[in-house]
Design a protein around this motif. Structure first.
Motif, PDB file in Angstrom:
ATOM      1  N   GLU A   1      21.312  17.588  49.748  1.00 50.26           N
ATOM      2  CA  GLU A   1      20.060  17.898  49.062  1.00 50.26           C
ATOM      3  C   GLU A   1      19.931  16.985  47.844  1.00 50.26           C
ATOM      4  O   GLU A   1      20.935  16.462  47.335  1.00 50.26           O
ATOM      5  CB  GLU A   1      20.037  19.367  48.655  1.00 50.26           C
ATOM      6  N   SER A   2      18.709  16.826  47.395  1.00 47.65           N
ATOM      7  CA  SER A   2      18.430  15.910  46.299  1.00 47.65           C
ATOM      8  C   SER A   2      19.260  16.242  45.067  1.00 47.65           C
ATOM      9  O   SER A   2      19.289  17.397  44.624  1.00 47.65           O
ATOM     10  CB  SER A   2      16.943  15.956  45.958  1.00 47.65           C
ATOM     11  N   GLY A   3      19.951  15.245  44.537  1.00 44.18           N
ATOM     12  CA  GLY A   3      20.726  15.429  43.316  1.00 44.18           C
ATOM     13  C   GLY A   3      22.066  16.110  43.505  1.00 44.18           C
ATOM     14  O   GLY A   3      22.744  16.429  42.525  1.00 44.18           O
TER      15      GLY A   3
ATOM     16  N   SER B   1      16.382  12.081  57.203  1.00 42.40           N
ATOM     17  CA  SER B   1      15.719  13.009  56.293  1.00 42.40           C
ATOM     18  C   SER B   1      14.946  14.033  57.104  1.00 42.40           C
ATOM     19  O   SER B   1      14.018  13.692  57.836  1.00 42.40           O
ATOM     20  CB  SER B   1      14.771  12.237  55.376  1.00 42.40           C
TER      21      SER B   1
END
Lengths: 114, 111
Positions: free
Chosen positions: B39-41, B106
């Motif tokens: 997940e992002s970050g 993605s």
């Protein structure tokens, strides 16, 4: 169980400066990895330690990158001097080794080189 | 270096549908494979693994299939949920005990 800890979370430096990242693996994990993840790409292995010895550092740019894992626990990754293309997330992972090879990752250090 | 690639860089699915993410690997000697979710970050999170002596393994809502003949790996997610939106990577372990990752897919779940 505590996870893989990394610090700092973010770092911004200018090119030609030096920077260091720290990793504390999961307690008891013998194998430690440093990966570089450029935006939009998968993690790329930089170096792998087994306890305090280097197993593989063939993809580590040794003219500017160095890593150590003294006492077989914590590890530091250093870049000196940094280049613009070093901007990436630096991920540390650890695994128990032997019969359990699963990699557990930290949240990474996001490096921006200006 | 090793080559682990994914067929599709992006995938959009409706909530509740099943998702299939594919991966091609190049080293026929690789003996262990892992799917990760990122997940992002955040760092990659372990989803499911499979050894080369198996061709299928099931987890909670996820199934991994391994076809060694064509060096292909797939991740199936049943009843995809919005929380499944992330980038998915396959990783192969070589005989030298190094893990190599693909580019990633993605996944976007449409509510």
């Amino acid at each position: 169980e505590a996870g893989v800890a990394q610090s700092p979370r973010y770092k911004i430096i200018e090119k030609r400066q030096s920077v260091a990242f720290w990793c504390n693996p999961i307690s008891g994990h013998a194998t430690l990895y440093w990966y570089q993840q450029i935006l939009g790409q998968g993690p790329k292995l930089l170096i792998q330690f087994q306890n305090n010895g280097v197993v593989d550092d063939s993809q580590l740019p040794k003219d500017r990158f160095s890593a150590e894992r003294l006492k077989g626990v914590d590890s530091t990754l250093k870049i000196q001097p940094a280049k613009l293309e070093d901007s990436a997330v630096y991920l540390c992972a650890s695994s128990p080794g032997q019969d359990n090879e699963k990699l557990f990752f930290g949240s990474g250090t996001q490096l921006s080189v200006l | 270096g090793e080559s682990v690639g994914l067929h599709l860089p992006t995938l959009s699915v409706q909530e509740g549908d099943n998702s299939i993410i594919n991966c091609a690997y190049s080293n026929s000697a690789s003996d262990y494979f892992i799917w990760y979710k990122q997940e992002s970050g955040k760092g990659p999170q372990f989803i499911i693994d499979i050894r080369s002596n198996m061709d299928k393994r099931q987890g909670q809502r996820v199934t991994v299939l391994l076809n060694k003949t064509v060096k292909h790996l797939s991740l199936q997610i049943a009843a995809t949920q919005p929380g499944d939106s992330a980038v998915y990577f396959c990783a192969e372990k070589t005989t030298g005990n190094q893990f190599y990752f693909g580019t990633g897919t993605s996944l976007t779940v449409i509510p």
